[in-house]
Design a protein around this motif. Structure first.
Motif, PDB file in Angstrom:
ATOM      1  N   PHE A 149       0.797  -1.222   0.000  1.00  0.00           N
ATOM      2  CA  PHE A 149       0.000   0.000   0.000  1.00  0.00           C
ATOM      3  C   PHE A 149       0.833   1.277   0.000  1.00  0.00           C
ATOM      4  CE2 PHE A 149      -2.205  -3.320   2.454  1.00  0.00           C
ATOM      5  CZ  PHE A 149      -3.342  -3.481   1.673  1.00  0.00           C
ATOM      6  N   GLU A 150       2.147   1.166  -0.256  1.00  0.00           N
ATOM      7  CA  GLU A 150       3.066   2.295  -0.170  1.00  0.00           C
ATOM      8  C   GLU A 150       3.045   2.864   1.246  1.00  0.00           C
ATOM      9  OE1 GLU A 150       2.492   4.983  -3.421  1.00  0.00           O
ATOM     10  OE2 GLU A 150       2.621   3.381  -4.899  1.00  0.00           O
ATOM     11  N   GLU A 151       2.949   4.168   1.414  1.00  0.00           N
ATOM     12  CA  GLU A 151       2.937   4.754   2.747  1.00  0.00           C
ATOM     13  C   GLU A 151       1.485   4.898   3.216  1.00  0.00           C
ATOM     14  OE1 GLU A 151       5.686   8.057   4.430  1.00  0.00           O
ATOM     15  OE2 GLU A 151       3.851   9.079   3.767  1.00  0.00           O
ATOM     16  N   VAL A 152       1.220   4.452   4.449  1.00  0.00           N
ATOM     17  CA  VAL A 152      -0.139   4.565   4.995  1.00  0.00           C
ATOM     18  C   VAL A 152      -0.082   5.131   6.402  1.00  0.00           C
ATOM     19  CG1 VAL A 152      -1.106   2.656   3.636  1.00  0.00           C
ATOM     20  CG2 VAL A 152      -0.171   2.204   5.896  1.00  0.00           C
ATOM     21  N   GLU A 153      -1.171   5.731   6.780  1.00  0.00           N
ATOM     22  CA  GLU A 153      -1.350   6.249   8.133  1.00  0.00           C
ATOM     23  C   GLU A 153      -2.048   5.168   8.948  1.00  0.00           C
ATOM     24  OE1 GLU A 153      -1.072   9.144  11.100  1.00  0.00           O
ATOM     25  OE2 GLU A 153      -0.494   9.519   9.030  1.00  0.00           O
ATOM     26  N   ILE A 154      -1.472   4.832  10.103  1.00  0.00           N
ATOM     27  CA  ILE A 154      -2.104   3.850  10.982  1.00  0.00           C
ATOM     28  C   ILE A 154      -2.296   4.454  12.367  1.00  0.00           C
ATOM     29  CG2 ILE A 154      -1.175   1.842   9.742  1.00  0.00           C
ATOM     30  CD1 ILE A 154       0.763   1.540  12.212  1.00  0.00           C
ATOM     31  N   ASP A 155      -3.248   3.898  13.072  1.00  0.00           N
ATOM     32  CA  ASP A 155      -3.481   4.287  14.461  1.00  0.00           C
ATOM     33  C   ASP A 155      -2.570   3.437  15.331  1.00  0.00           C
ATOM     34  OD1 ASP A 155      -4.441   4.677  17.048  1.00  0.00           O
ATOM     35  OD2 ASP A 155      -6.542   4.710  16.410  1.00  0.00           O
ATOM     36  N   SER A 156      -1.773   4.060  16.162  1.00  0.00           N
ATOM     37  CA  SER A 156      -0.828   3.300  16.996  1.00  0.00           C
ATOM     38  C   SER A 156      -1.552   2.330  17.930  1.00  0.00           C
ATOM     39  CB  SER A 156       0.066   4.242  17.794  1.00  0.00           C
ATOM     40  OG  SER A 156      -0.709   5.045  18.652  1.00  0.00           O
ATOM     41  N   LYS A 157      -2.827   2.544  18.181  1.00  0.00           N
ATOM     42  CA  LYS A 157      -3.617   1.638  19.018  1.00  0.00           C
ATOM     43  C   LYS A 157      -3.891   0.310  18.310  1.00  0.00           C
ATOM     44  CE  LYS A 157      -5.901   5.452  21.311  1.00  0.00           C
ATOM     45  NZ  LYS A 157      -7.111   6.254  21.331  1.00  0.00           N
ATOM     46  N   GLU A 158      -3.704   0.276  16.996  1.00  0.00           N
ATOM     47  CA  GLU A 158      -3.968  -0.936  16.215  1.00  0.00           C
ATOM     48  C   GLU A 158      -2.736  -1.825  16.051  1.00  0.00           C
ATOM     49  OE1 GLU A 158      -7.063  -1.870  15.278  1.00  0.00           O
ATOM     50  OE2 GLU A 158      -7.644  -0.114  16.458  1.00  0.00           O
ATOM     51  N   VAL A 159      -1.592  -1.391  16.574  1.00  0.00           N
ATOM     52  CA  VAL A 159      -0.362  -2.171  16.449  1.00  0.00           C
ATOM     53  C   VAL A 159      -0.482  -3.445  17.279  1.00  0.00           C
ATOM     54  CG1 VAL A 159       2.126  -2.211  16.915  1.00  0.00           C
ATOM     55  CG2 VAL A 159       1.064  -0.164  15.951  1.00  0.00           C
ATOM     56  N   ILE A 160      -0.138  -4.565  16.661  1.00  0.00           N
ATOM     57  CA  ILE A 160      -0.166  -5.872  17.313  1.00  0.00           C
ATOM     58  C   ILE A 160       1.265  -6.199  17.719  1.00  0.00           C
ATOM     59  CG2 ILE A 160      -0.724  -8.319  17.051  1.00  0.00           C
ATOM     60  CD1 ILE A 160      -2.561  -7.275  14.634  1.00  0.00           C
ATOM     61  N   TYR A 161       1.446  -6.531  18.988  1.00  0.00           N
ATOM     62  CA  TYR A 161       2.780  -6.787  19.519  1.00  0.00           C
ATOM     63  C   TYR A 161       3.022  -8.283  19.655  1.00  0.00           C
ATOM     64  CZ  TYR A 161       6.934  -6.532  22.424  1.00  0.00           C
ATOM     65  OH  TYR A 161       8.204  -6.681  22.916  1.00  0.00           O
ATOM     66  N   PHE A 162       4.059  -8.773  18.991  1.00  0.00           N
ATOM     67  CA  PHE A 162       4.491 -10.170  19.061  1.00  0.00           C
ATOM     68  C   PHE A 162       5.746 -10.204  19.930  1.00  0.00           C
ATOM     69  CE2 PHE A 162       1.867  -9.974  15.372  1.00  0.00           C
ATOM     70  CZ  PHE A 162       1.311 -11.243  15.224  1.00  0.00           C
ATOM     71  N   GLU A 163       5.596 -10.551  21.192  1.00  0.00           N
ATOM     72  CA  GLU A 163       6.693 -10.492  22.151  1.00  0.00           C
ATOM     73  C   GLU A 163       7.916 -11.261  21.688  1.00  0.00           C
ATOM     74  OE1 GLU A 163       7.648 -11.730  26.781  1.00  0.00           O
ATOM     75  OE2 GLU A 163       5.571 -11.637  26.108  1.00  0.00           O
ATOM     76  N   GLN A 164       7.699 -12.425  21.061  1.00  0.00           N
ATOM     77  CA  GLN A 164       8.814 -13.259  20.607  1.00  0.00           C
ATOM     78  C   GLN A 164       9.061 -13.125  19.109  1.00  0.00           C
ATOM     79  OE1 GLN A 164       7.191 -16.936  21.970  1.00  0.00           O
ATOM     80  NE2 GLN A 164       7.907 -16.648  24.052  1.00  0.00           N
ATOM     81  N   GLY A 165       8.480 -12.131  18.477  1.00  0.00           N
ATOM     82  CA  GLY A 165       8.596 -12.000  17.035  1.00  0.00           C
ATOM     83  C   GLY A 165       7.861 -13.138  16.345  1.00  0.00           C
ATOM     84  N   LEU A 166       8.178 -13.355  15.097  1.00  0.00           N
ATOM     85  CA  LEU A 166       7.621 -14.483  14.341  1.00  0.00           C
ATOM     86  C   LEU A 166       8.774 -15.396  13.959  1.00  0.00           C
ATOM     87  CD1 LEU A 166       5.162 -12.578  11.968  1.00  0.00           C
ATOM     88  CD2 LEU A 166       4.565 -13.954  13.957  1.00  0.00           C
ATOM     89  N   PRO A 167       8.528 -16.707  13.839  1.00  0.00           N
ATOM     90  CA  PRO A 167       9.622 -17.607  13.442  1.00  0.00           C
ATOM     91  C   PRO A 167      10.302 -17.098  12.166  1.00  0.00           C
ATOM     92  CG  PRO A 167       7.719 -18.873  14.119  1.00  0.00           C
ATOM     93  CD  PRO A 167       7.274 -17.428  14.087  1.00  0.00           C
ATOM     94  N   GLY A 168      11.606 -16.984  12.227  1.00  0.00           N
ATOM     95  CA  GLY A 168      12.378 -16.461  11.104  1.00  0.00           C
ATOM     96  C   GLY A 168      12.534 -14.951  11.125  1.00  0.00           C
ATOM     97  N   PHE A 169      11.748 -14.286  11.966  1.00  0.00           N
ATOM     98  CA  PHE A 169      11.777 -12.824  12.065  1.00  0.00           C
ATOM     99  C   PHE A 169      11.675 -12.425  13.544  1.00  0.00           C
ATOM    100  CE2 PHE A 169       9.835 -14.088   8.083  1.00  0.00           C
ATOM    101  CZ  PHE A 169      10.616 -13.415   7.161  1.00  0.00           C
ATOM    102  N   LEU A 170      12.586 -12.931  14.343  1.00  0.00           N
ATOM    103  CA  LEU A 170      12.507 -12.774  15.794  1.00  0.00           C
ATOM    104  C   LEU A 170      12.642 -11.330  16.268  1.00  0.00           C
ATOM    105  CD1 LEU A 170      14.530 -15.934  16.898  1.00  0.00           C
ATOM    106  CD2 LEU A 170      12.054 -15.681  16.561  1.00  0.00           C
ATOM    107  N   ASN A 171      13.266 -10.482  15.464  1.00  0.00           N
ATOM    108  CA  ASN A 171      13.418  -9.078  15.855  1.00  0.00           C
ATOM    109  C   ASN A 171      12.241  -8.211  15.415  1.00  0.00           C
ATOM    110  OD1 ASN A 171      15.907  -9.507  17.117  1.00  0.00           O
ATOM    111  ND2 ASN A 171      16.973  -9.362  15.156  1.00  0.00           N
TER     112      ASN A 171
END
Length: 148
Positions: free
Chosen positions: A8-30
């Motif tokens: 979508f190129e650059e988009v505006e998001i609401d910071s309240k909608e950010v989903i936090y993955f404490e351990q990251g995702l497999p292969g993308f731990l950071n």
């Protein structure tokens, strides 16, 4: 806040909608912060987009839309980690591998993405004792496994 995205190129998001993955995702731990974005067209596909790395995005679907018998048993550790209290808290998504011919696209039913809709905590939950594979056809009514 503005983020760069893969689809979508650059988009505006609401910071309240950010989903936090404490351990990251497999292969993308950071990579720990994602947002769920929808396409304008009425498709079942959505995008799980990293808010820090614009090139990192996963196409996701609701697995129950194409497999009515799909079951995910969440253990107590997952319920506690994601602060899940009721069934209404839970959003389950599957990562899709898109193919040249859309009918050959598959979804990972063995490792769904579990999100608490209210706390915005997420985790990819690998179901080791499962009959599901990482490559289940999504456009086949009989849901057959992809040949290797």
């Amino acid at each position: 806040m503005k983020i760069n995205t893969s689809y979508f190129e650059e988009v505006e998001i609401d910071s309240k909608e950010v989903i936090y993955f404490e351990q990251g995702l497999p292969g993308f731990l950071n990579e720990k912060e994602f947002v769920l974005l929808s396409f304008d067209e009425p498709l079942a596909f959505q995008v799980l987009q990293s808010i820090n790395t614009g090139e990192l995005a996963f196409i996701v679907v609701f697995p129950f839309d194409f497999n009515k018998e799909y079951k995910v048993d969440l253990n107590d550790q997952i319920l506690e980690q994601l602060k899940i209290e009721t069934e209404d808290d839970v959003l389950i998504l599957s990562i899709v591998t898109l193919k040249d011919h859309l009918n050959n696209s598959t979804a990972n039913l063995q490792a769904p993405i579990i999100i608490n809709r209210h706390s915005h905590l997420g985790k990819q939950y690998i179901m080791h004792q499962s009959n599901y594979s990482t490559k289940e056809y999504i456009f086949n009514s009989s849901i057959v496994k992809e040949e290797k």
